[in-house]
Design a protein around this motif. Structure first.
Motif, mmCIF file in Angstrom:
data_model
loop_
_atom_site.group_PDB
_atom_site.id
_atom_site.type_symbol
_atom_site.label_atom_id
_atom_site.label_comp_id
_atom_site.label_asym_id
_atom_site.label_seq_id
_atom_site.Cartn_x
_atom_site.Cartn_y
_atom_site.Cartn_z
ATOM 1 N N GLU A 20 0.809 -1.221 0.000
ATOM 2 C CA GLU A 20 0.000 0.000 0.000
ATOM 3 C C GLU A 20 0.840 1.268 0.000
ATOM 4 O O GLU A 20 0.308 2.347 -0.195
ATOM 5 C CB GLU A 20 -0.910 0.004 1.247
ATOM 6 N N THR A 21 2.150 1.117 0.234
ATOM 7 C CA THR A 21 2.987 2.292 0.471
ATOM 8 C C THR A 21 4.109 2.394 -0.559
ATOM 9 O O THR A 21 5.056 1.612 -0.524
ATOM 10 C CB THR A 21 3.615 2.220 1.883
ATOM 11 N N PRO A 22 3.999 3.344 -1.474
ATOM 12 C CA PRO A 22 5.073 3.519 -2.451
ATOM 13 C C PRO A 22 6.290 4.140 -1.776
ATOM 14 O O PRO A 22 6.188 4.715 -0.697
ATOM 15 C CB PRO A 22 4.466 4.478 -3.472
ATOM 16 N N ALA A 23 7.440 4.003 -2.421
ATOM 17 C CA ALA A 23 8.677 4.450 -1.778
ATOM 18 C C ALA A 23 9.642 5.026 -2.794
ATOM 19 O O ALA A 23 9.693 4.598 -3.956
ATOM 20 C CB ALA A 23 9.337 3.287 -1.042
ATOM 21 N N ILE A 24 10.406 5.988 -2.348
ATOM 22 C CA ILE A 24 11.554 6.476 -3.103
ATOM 23 C C ILE A 24 12.781 6.094 -2.287
ATOM 24 O O ILE A 24 12.875 6.446 -1.104
ATOM 25 C CB ILE A 24 11.499 8.000 -3.308
ATOM 26 N N THR A 25 13.662 5.320 -2.901
ATOM 27 C CA THR A 25 14.861 4.882 -2.187
ATOM 28 C C THR A 25 15.895 5.989 -2.270
ATOM 29 O O THR A 25 16.316 6.373 -3.362
ATOM 30 C CB THR A 25 15.396 3.581 -2.794
ATOM 31 N N THR A 26 16.283 6.508 -1.119
ATOM 32 C CA THR A 26 17.174 7.675 -1.124
ATOM 33 C C THR A 26 18.559 7.384 -0.563
ATOM 34 O O THR A 26 19.426 8.238 -0.598
ATOM 35 C CB THR A 26 16.547 8.827 -0.314
ATOM 36 N N ALA A 51 17.258 13.831 12.241
ATOM 37 C CA ALA A 51 16.099 13.553 13.097
ATOM 38 C C ALA A 51 14.822 13.370 12.280
ATOM 39 O O ALA A 51 13.997 12.499 12.565
ATOM 40 C CB ALA A 51 15.922 14.693 14.111
ATOM 41 N N GLU A 52 14.685 14.179 11.233
ATOM 42 C CA GLU A 52 13.475 14.115 10.412
ATOM 43 C C GLU A 52 13.341 12.739 9.748
ATOM 44 O O GLU A 52 12.269 12.121 9.732
ATOM 45 C CB GLU A 52 13.569 15.204 9.337
ATOM 46 N N LEU A 53 14.483 12.253 9.203
ATOM 47 C CA LEU A 53 14.463 10.947 8.555
ATOM 48 C C LEU A 53 14.231 9.846 9.588
ATOM 49 O O LEU A 53 13.479 8.886 9.346
ATOM 50 C CB LEU A 53 15.787 10.713 7.810
ATOM 51 N N ALA A 54 14.849 10.027 10.754
ATOM 52 C CA ALA A 54 14.656 9.045 11.819
ATOM 53 C C ALA A 54 13.176 8.939 12.183
ATOM 54 O O ALA A 54 12.636 7.842 12.353
ATOM 55 C CB ALA A 54 15.483 9.429 13.047
ATOM 56 N N ALA A 55 12.537 10.093 12.258
ATOM 57 C CA ALA A 55 11.112 10.099 12.596
ATOM 58 C C ALA A 55 10.305 9.404 11.515
ATOM 59 O O ALA A 55 9.374 8.638 11.783
ATOM 60 C CB ALA A 55 10.634 11.540 12.779
ATOM 61 N N GLN A 56 10.685 9.655 10.268
ATOM 62 C CA GLN A 56 9.957 9.046 9.156
ATOM 63 C C GLN A 56 10.124 7.524 9.177
ATOM 64 O O GLN A 56 9.169 6.780 8.971
ATOM 65 C CB GLN A 56 10.492 9.625 7.842
ATOM 66 N N TRP A 57 11.381 7.084 9.401
ATOM 67 C CA TRP A 57 11.628 5.636 9.460
ATOM 68 C C TRP A 57 10.863 5.006 10.623
ATOM 69 O O TRP A 57 10.322 3.917 10.498
ATOM 70 C CB TRP A 57 13.127 5.346 9.590
ATOM 71 N N GLU A 58 10.854 5.740 11.740
ATOM 72 C CA GLU A 58 10.097 5.279 12.908
ATOM 73 C C GLU A 58 8.644 5.036 12.505
ATOM 74 O O GLU A 58 8.025 4.045 12.870
ATOM 75 C CB GLU A 58 10.185 6.347 14.006
ATOM 76 N N THR A 80 20.690 -2.012 8.858
ATOM 77 C CA THR A 80 20.727 -2.490 7.468
ATOM 78 C C THR A 80 20.698 -1.369 6.431
ATOM 79 O O THR A 80 21.042 -1.596 5.285
ATOM 80 C CB THR A 80 19.547 -3.446 7.174
ATOM 81 N N TRP A 81 20.274 -0.154 6.815
ATOM 82 C CA TRP A 81 20.156 0.928 5.831
ATOM 83 C C TRP A 81 21.220 2.017 5.981
ATOM 84 O O TRP A 81 21.734 2.513 4.997
ATOM 85 C CB TRP A 81 18.781 1.606 5.942
ATOM 86 N N SER A 82 21.478 2.432 7.226
ATOM 87 C CA SER A 82 22.289 3.647 7.393
ATOM 88 C C SER A 82 23.569 3.413 8.197
ATOM 89 O O SER A 82 24.307 4.353 8.446
ATOM 90 C CB SER A 82 21.465 4.748 8.074
ATOM 91 N N ARG A 83 23.823 2.185 8.618
ATOM 92 C CA ARG A 83 25.052 1.888 9.340
ATOM 93 C C ARG A 83 25.944 1.000 8.472
ATOM 94 O O ARG A 83 25.450 0.151 7.736
ATOM 95 C CB ARG A 83 24.771 1.172 10.672
#
Lengths: 464, 464
Positions: free
Chosen positions: B198-204, B267-274, B304-307
């Motif tokens: 249900e959720t489209p994504a842009i891989t950044t 922080a903004e991305l962290a919140a989004q990932w959360e 797996t994504w940012s470390r």
């Protein structure tokens, strides 16, 4: 040293050995031509043929000899002679290693011949040194004695095995089933070597072994390291961390209780080993190494003869082919063997190794284990005067005094004789370091064969 | 959000997409039937056929399209349209993975069909998701636009590769030789997935990679552990000790300078990932794991994504067959890959890894190294308003808001666009986690194809 009539008894036999050498070689060649490769079922018939040949030969010497069938290849058992001395059981094996790669041989491995080499004449052929040539030194000594005196040199039994090169599956059951018949005062095992070409040796210390395979498992399948890398346990990493703890920075093994039962060699033996003039630089230099890598403060000779080890013999996990594959494997494996000395308990050491692994397992990982052999170390009680008697007898035959040496490997038969039959062993052999056992162009020095026969004449006269 | 006439412009195209879906599927099936397996030289002709088919299809839409031969399989390059917005370069690949093991497929992998499944209709066939189905979403969006408006939706270029599944050997040379022609304002790469159905994504964020093989050598041949065990260096032991130092007890990589250029996510991305509601227990539970194994204090998603990671992908040394062999091997090998993030320098990390190995080498050991790939991480500059524009366009098409996500793996093309053409990329794709890429029974959801086409209509309307 024998004197008077005993001395002349021996000298006559030694003369007979010299005179009969060509015929003795012919007999050995007959045995070498039999392709008794025990590990390959295709050679079942030749193995039986070798056993029958030995039974017939021993019977000719007056032994009560018989082929004794087993679920594998047959044993040869023989008894004969009388004597005031010790009842001796001689052990050897008539089976041989496979011969491939055949193209590396300089001749047909089953068409033995004498060859002239830079180091003297050699008997070339599979089994010449391991062990047909060695076991025939004993048989020929008996033959010469019989020819001169009409009897065997004492009370003798013989056990020839046909499965030594394929793991000896029938040996212990056979020994257990025939314990009364096989028990003697002392076993003579002829499957070892000399210290060098001039110095005969009695091997008095054999290291034991404990073999164990460790399997670390994590995810239930191989994972893609892009997708899971960072979040999933990696069994290779876990295994490496465990293996890295096995030795401290001085080379000492860190398993709990590993050194229980281990002690330094007695001062007398240390002095004797010192006198061997072992050249660690040459020993290691042969394989392009220079620095003894084991426990600090021990010589290379101690590191290989009287100190225990914990070695990783194999490791595997993930992708190891050409190129690269970013896999997080589901499992990783290591094969570990500990060489044991003195009174180390292989079962306690296996338990300590398993405990180390279990203690270090992180979440999500499990460990499985596969047990391989457990042989305790064998240390001969050289306090038995028979050892000094045999050492002197050997010293009379060769240019230099015979020495007591150790052996870093395991010769399980000595442990079996002790455990199953309660019998000590004396390991005397005439092999040289360059005999190419198990390899192409195996050979046995003609001097080893000739003086090996003469050595047994002297040892048997002294012991039996 | 588009309003007024722009809105109705788009709606008419979306209606056209819906009406034309059956014909679009027929076209995709034609492309899927072409057996363009790039890694197998036997399929050279079908690869060219796929390229020609695409050239003809793009020409029909008004593109100036051509097949561009390379030393390997041909590229397809096309240019067309005009527009006030960004000049967009669309990338996809027409080659596919091999299909074996064939018996695990539920149908001929090159005879595609629609199938009803518990999760809805799917397009079954090799290449349906990777990447023919995905690239045709873009082509079909252009076709619908052309049908309604008579023109392409903006200034567009296309680059279709035929070697993505076989290491892209011609890609960088081709890009370098045609840099002026290929450079656009932004690249669109359609080789990724949605967050969920249900959720489209842009891989950044894409992690980079540094691959290295370490070979530790000691003696010049394999040794017998009985004879040499204790005195000779064991390369497996040396390698294990080195590998065990790569991570500290918190999971942090200990190589010097490893974390240079690494920082926590904003922080903004962290919140989004959360907000993604990622279920680490389910992610790990799928492969029978439970506990995130990476750096302490980072979530499994961050791990797996940012470390960054330092993983052992393969290890080998000594004997690893059935049973046991008491060998001290001459060498041991490990394949190591580091997944890189942010501004980590793969060359510096390779040097740090080599230094660690060299620093820990004991006497008598040498190290050799084999270098594999070095790809820096790719982090898209989502400050570019185009990212938010595209995200809103995607959100209009699907039940849930589009999200910016990371990807633990590497997609080298994004790095190549940046390095060779100085061009940013936007990764939008409609794959699902269960598409079985590279595996038997590959599929692409019909919903991915249908709404993927509609998504591109919206994104192109917004950007081009």
């Amino acid at each position: 040293m024998l004197r008077g009539s005993a001395m002349s008894n021996v000298q006559a036999v030694l003369d007979r050995v010299d005179a009969d050498l060509e015929a003795a070689l012919e007999r050995l060649f007959k045995l070498l031509r039999i392709q008794s490769i025990s590990t390959d079922p295709a050679y079942k018939t030749p193995c039986r043929e070798a056993a029958d040949w030995l039974v017939a030969d021993l019977a000719e010497l007056g032994f009560d000899a018989s082929r004794r069938d087993t679920p594998g290849h047959p044993m040869v058992v023989a008894h004969g002679g009388e004597g005031a001395g010790k009842h001796l059981l001689f052990y050897g094996h008539y089976d041989v290693q496979p011969v491939d790669p055949l193209h590396l041989w300089n001749r047909d491995p089953f068409d033995p011949a004498l060859e002239e080499t830079a180091k003297g004449k050699v008997i070339r052929g599979r089994g010449s040194a391991d062990d047909k040539g060695q076991l025939m030194t004993f048989v020929e000594a008996c033959r010469a004695w019989k020819a001169v005196h009409g009897t065997l040199p004492g009370k003798l039994s013989i056990l020839f095995e046909g499965e030594e090169e394929s793991g000896s599956p029938s040996l212990v059951p056979f020994m257990e089933a025939n314990a009364e018949e096989l028990k003697a005062d002392l076993a003579l095992i002829c499957d070892t070597g000399m210290w060098d070409r001039e110095t005969p040796a009695i091997t008095t210390m054999l290291r034991g072994m404990m073999g164990e395979e460790i399997i670390i498992k994590a995810a239930d399948r191989d994972l893609h390291s892009g997708f899971y890398g960072g979040a999933a346990q990696n069994p290779i990493k876990v295994l490496s961390k465990i293996l890295a703890t096995l030795h401290d920075e001085t080379g000492r093994v860190t398993l709990d209780g590993f050194y229980d039962g281990v002690h330094d060699i007695p001062a007398e033996l240390a002095a004797q080993w010192e006198g061997l003039g072992f050249d660690a630089a040459e020993f290691l230099g042969d394989v392009n190494l220079a620095v003894p890598a084991g426990e600090a403060n021990y010589t290379a000779l101690e590191q290989t003869w009287s100190r225990p080890t914990c070695e990783i013999n194999g490791i595997t996990g993930g992708y190891s082919g050409e190129g690269f594959k970013t896999v997080l494997p589901a499992e990783a494996r290591a094969k570990i063997s500990c060489r044991l000395v003195w009174d180390q308990d292989p079962h306690a050491i296996r338990a300590a190794l398993r405990k180390r692994v279990e203690d270090m397992l992180p979440p999500d990982c499990t460990a499985e284990f596969i047990s391989y052999g457990t042989d305790t170390a064998t240390v001969m009680s050289t306090d038995d005067p028979a050892f000094e008697t045999a050492r002197q007898a050997l010293s009379e035959e060769w240019p230099k005094e015979a020495v007591f040496i150790g052996c870093g490997g395991s010769i399980p038969i000595a442990g079996h004789f002790k455990e199953v039959l309660g019998m000590d062993s004396m390991l005397i052999g005439f092999g040289q370091a360059d005999d190419a056992l198990h390899s192409p162009n195996e050979k046995y020095d003609l001097a080893s064969f000739h003086h090996g026969i003469r050595s047994w004449v002297r040892v048997l006269a002294a012991l039996a």
